[in-house]
Design a protein around this motif. Structure first.
Motif, PDB file in Angstrom:
ATOM      1  N   ILE A  85      18.467 -35.715  10.048  1.00 44.89           N
ATOM      2  CA  ILE A  85      19.219 -36.920  10.426  1.00 44.89           C
ATOM      3  C   ILE A  85      20.719 -36.681  10.279  1.00 44.89           C
ATOM      4  O   ILE A  85      21.505 -37.026  11.172  1.00 44.89           O
ATOM      5  CB  ILE A  85      18.760 -38.127   9.584  1.00 44.89           C
ATOM      6  CG1 ILE A  85      17.339 -38.519   9.976  1.00 44.89           C
ATOM      7  CG2 ILE A  85      19.712 -39.313   9.741  1.00 44.89           C
ATOM      8  CD1 ILE A  85      16.698 -39.533   9.048  1.00 44.89           C
ATOM      9  N   ALA A  86      21.127 -36.065   9.173  1.00 43.25           N
ATOM     10  CA  ALA A  86      22.548 -35.792   8.958  1.00 43.25           C
ATOM     11  C   ALA A  86      23.099 -34.845  10.021  1.00 43.25           C
ATOM     12  O   ALA A  86      24.188 -35.071  10.569  1.00 43.25           O
ATOM     13  CB  ALA A  86      22.762 -35.212   7.562  1.00 43.25           C
ATOM     14  N   LEU A  87      22.363 -33.788  10.351  1.00 43.70           N
ATOM     15  CA  LEU A  87      22.818 -32.859  11.384  1.00 43.70           C
ATOM     16  C   LEU A  87      22.856 -33.519  12.751  1.00 43.70           C
ATOM     17  O   LEU A  87      23.744 -33.225  13.560  1.00 43.70           O
ATOM     18  CB  LEU A  87      21.935 -31.617  11.421  1.00 43.70           C
ATOM     19  CG  LEU A  87      22.264 -30.546  10.397  1.00 43.70           C
ATOM     20  CD1 LEU A  87      21.277 -29.396  10.496  1.00 43.70           C
ATOM     21  CD2 LEU A  87      23.672 -30.040  10.571  1.00 43.70           C
ATOM     22  N   THR A  88      21.924 -34.414  13.025  1.00 41.21           N
ATOM     23  CA  THR A  88      21.937 -35.134  14.296  1.00 41.21           C
ATOM     24  C   THR A  88      23.191 -35.991  14.420  1.00 41.21           C
ATOM     25  O   THR A  88      23.841 -36.014  15.472  1.00 41.21           O
ATOM     26  CB  THR A  88      20.675 -36.005  14.436  1.00 41.21           C
ATOM     27  OG1 THR A  88      19.531 -35.162  14.318  1.00 41.21           O
ATOM     28  CG2 THR A  88      20.647 -36.735  15.755  1.00 41.21           C
ATOM     29  N   VAL A  89      23.545 -36.676  13.346  1.00 40.80           N
ATOM     30  CA  VAL A  89      24.761 -37.492  13.355  1.00 40.80           C
ATOM     31  C   VAL A  89      25.992 -36.604  13.515  1.00 40.80           C
ATOM     32  O   VAL A  89      26.899 -36.905  14.312  1.00 40.80           O
ATOM     33  CB  VAL A  89      24.844 -38.350  12.076  1.00 40.80           C
ATOM     34  CG1 VAL A  89      26.201 -39.006  11.929  1.00 40.80           C
ATOM     35  CG2 VAL A  89      23.739 -39.388  12.062  1.00 40.80           C
ATOM     36  N   ILE A  90      26.042 -35.500  12.797  1.00 39.91           N
ATOM     37  CA  ILE A  90      27.185 -34.594  12.875  1.00 39.91           C
ATOM     38  C   ILE A  90      27.323 -34.017  14.279  1.00 39.91           C
ATOM     39  O   ILE A  90      28.424 -33.989  14.852  1.00 39.91           O
ATOM     40  CB  ILE A  90      27.050 -33.475  11.822  1.00 39.91           C
ATOM     41  CG1 ILE A  90      27.225 -34.049  10.422  1.00 39.91           C
ATOM     42  CG2 ILE A  90      28.042 -32.350  12.079  1.00 39.91           C
ATOM     43  CD1 ILE A  90      26.782 -33.124   9.322  1.00 39.91           C
ATOM     44  N   LEU A 145      34.587 -27.156  14.844  1.00 39.72           N
ATOM     45  CA  LEU A 145      34.770 -27.163  13.395  1.00 39.72           C
ATOM     46  C   LEU A 145      33.970 -28.266  12.688  1.00 39.72           C
ATOM     47  O   LEU A 145      33.404 -28.004  11.625  1.00 39.72           O
ATOM     48  CB  LEU A 145      36.256 -27.264  13.058  1.00 39.72           C
ATOM     49  CG  LEU A 145      36.620 -27.145  11.594  1.00 39.72           C
ATOM     50  CD1 LEU A 145      36.233 -25.779  11.049  1.00 39.72           C
ATOM     51  CD2 LEU A 145      38.095 -27.408  11.404  1.00 39.72           C
ATOM     52  N   PRO A 146      33.887 -29.479  13.235  1.00 39.90           N
ATOM     53  CA  PRO A 146      33.073 -30.494  12.533  1.00 39.90           C
ATOM     54  C   PRO A 146      31.609 -30.072  12.377  1.00 39.90           C
ATOM     55  O   PRO A 146      31.011 -30.311  11.325  1.00 39.90           O
ATOM     56  CB  PRO A 146      33.197 -31.730  13.423  1.00 39.90           C
ATOM     57  CG  PRO A 146      34.495 -31.555  14.123  1.00 39.90           C
ATOM     58  CD  PRO A 146      34.635 -30.079  14.345  1.00 39.90           C
ATOM     59  N   PHE A 147      31.036 -29.443  13.388  1.00 40.96           N
ATOM     60  CA  PHE A 147      29.664 -28.958  13.254  1.00 40.96           C
ATOM     61  C   PHE A 147      29.586 -27.891  12.177  1.00 40.96           C
ATOM     62  O   PHE A 147      28.673 -27.901  11.357  1.00 40.96           O
ATOM     63  CB  PHE A 147      29.142 -28.400  14.583  1.00 40.96           C
ATOM     64  CG  PHE A 147      27.839 -27.665  14.427  1.00 40.96           C
ATOM     65  CD1 PHE A 147      26.660 -28.355  14.224  1.00 40.96           C
ATOM     66  CD2 PHE A 147      27.798 -26.288  14.452  1.00 40.96           C
ATOM     67  CE1 PHE A 147      25.455 -27.686  14.059  1.00 40.96           C
ATOM     68  CE2 PHE A 147      26.600 -25.603  14.295  1.00 40.96           C
ATOM     69  CZ  PHE A 147      25.429 -26.310  14.096  1.00 40.96           C
ATOM     70  N   SER A 148      30.530 -26.963  12.184  1.00 40.29           N
ATOM     71  CA  SER A 148      30.511 -25.879  11.197  1.00 40.29           C
ATOM     72  C   SER A 148      30.586 -26.422   9.782  1.00 40.29           C
ATOM     73  O   SER A 148      29.784 -26.053   8.915  1.00 40.29           O
ATOM     74  CB  SER A 148      31.678 -24.927  11.447  1.00 40.29           C
ATOM     75  OG  SER A 148      31.587 -24.337  12.709  1.00 40.29           O
ATOM     76  N   LEU A 149      31.552 -27.299   9.526  1.00 39.19           N
ATOM     77  CA  LEU A 149      31.699 -27.863   8.183  1.00 39.19           C
ATOM     78  C   LEU A 149      30.502 -28.735   7.802  1.00 39.19           C
ATOM     79  O   LEU A 149      30.012 -28.670   6.675  1.00 39.19           O
ATOM     80  CB  LEU A 149      32.990 -28.678   8.098  1.00 39.19           C
ATOM     81  CG  LEU A 149      34.287 -27.887   8.168  1.00 39.19           C
ATOM     82  CD1 LEU A 149      35.472 -28.838   8.199  1.00 39.19           C
ATOM     83  CD2 LEU A 149      34.390 -26.922   7.004  1.00 39.19           C
ATOM     84  N   GLY A 150      30.044 -29.541   8.739  1.00 41.66           N
ATOM     85  CA  GLY A 150      28.903 -30.405   8.457  1.00 41.66           C
ATOM     86  C   GLY A 150      27.645 -29.614   8.159  1.00 41.66           C
ATOM     87  O   GLY A 150      26.900 -29.946   7.240  1.00 41.66           O
ATOM     88  N   PHE A 151      27.407 -28.542   8.924  1.00 44.02           N
ATOM     89  CA  PHE A 151      26.224 -27.728   8.678  1.00 44.02           C
ATOM     90  C   PHE A 151      26.284 -27.100   7.293  1.00 44.02           C
ATOM     91  O   PHE A 151      25.296 -27.122   6.556  1.00 44.02           O
ATOM     92  CB  PHE A 151      26.100 -26.642   9.753  1.00 44.02           C
ATOM     93  CG  PHE A 151      24.919 -25.742   9.536  1.00 44.02           C
ATOM     94  CD1 PHE A 151      23.649 -26.148   9.898  1.00 44.02           C
ATOM     95  CD2 PHE A 151      25.070 -24.498   8.943  1.00 44.02           C
ATOM     96  CE1 PHE A 151      22.553 -25.337   9.682  1.00 44.02           C
ATOM     97  CE2 PHE A 151      23.984 -23.676   8.724  1.00 44.02           C
ATOM     98  CZ  PHE A 151      22.727 -24.099   9.094  1.00 44.02           C
ATOM     99  N   VAL A 152      27.434 -26.536   6.935  1.00 49.08           N
ATOM    100  CA  VAL A 152      27.573 -25.903   5.621  1.00 49.08           C
ATOM    101  C   VAL A 152      27.354 -26.934   4.513  1.00 49.08           C
ATOM    102  O   VAL A 152      26.639 -26.664   3.536  1.00 49.08           O
ATOM    103  CB  VAL A 152      28.951 -25.219   5.483  1.00 49.08           C
ATOM    104  CG1 VAL A 152      29.225 -24.808   4.042  1.00 49.08           C
ATOM    105  CG2 VAL A 152      29.036 -24.009   6.402  1.00 49.08           C
TER     106      VAL A 152
END
Length: 142
Positions: free
Chosen positions: A28-33, A45-52
């Motif tokens: 769910i968090a990755l879907t939102v990100i 960059l938002p995907f990269s930081l969010g995934f980490v």
């Protein structure tokens, strides 16, 4: 007062997540990100930081018996994210020099190449947290 802050009540351990709950929350968090990052039609960059952040906090949220799932989850979540983004938002995963007629797997591979460093950093942090939890866990009483 400092010692009161360091001691957590044992009842908090009952609020740890099962492996299934943690993976569902991570998805769910990755879907939102990903949804927020795709507002400009490119992953960045938002995907990269969010995934980490998601995969590094996953082992902190699970019960001790679910640490294996938290250690295996980062590459699985990453591969699923790359495949789904390449299937539905293919233009978001294009590297320079990639042919226009490349398929879903080609776009997912180019996304893996483009975002390989966040995958490595996130997985290394997740494994580090798992090791720290195992080392700092209390010894079983006999």
């Amino acid at each position: 007062m400092a010692s009161a802050l360091l001691r957590a009540p044992r009842t908090l351990a009952g609020h740890d997540l099962t492996a299934r709950q943690a993976v569902v929350l991570a998805v769910i968090a990755l879907t939102v990100i990903i949804s927020l990052d795709l507002l400009d039609h490119r992953l960045g960059l938002p995907f990269s930081l969010g995934f980490v952040l998601v995969v590094a906090t996953l082992p902190l949220a699970v019960r001790p018996d679910a640490l294996f799932a938290a250690g295996v989850a980062p590459p699985v979540l990453f591969a699923a994210a790359m495949l789904l983004v390449s299937a539905f938002f293919g233009s978001a995963l294009v590297l320079d020099g990639t042919p226009d007629d490349v398929g879903i797997l080609g776009r997912a591979l180019s996304g893996t190449i483009a975002f390989g460093v966040p995958l490595l950093i996130g997985h290394a942090l997740a494994l580090g947290v798992i090791v720290a939890r195992i080392v700092n866990s209390p010894a079983p009483s006999r």
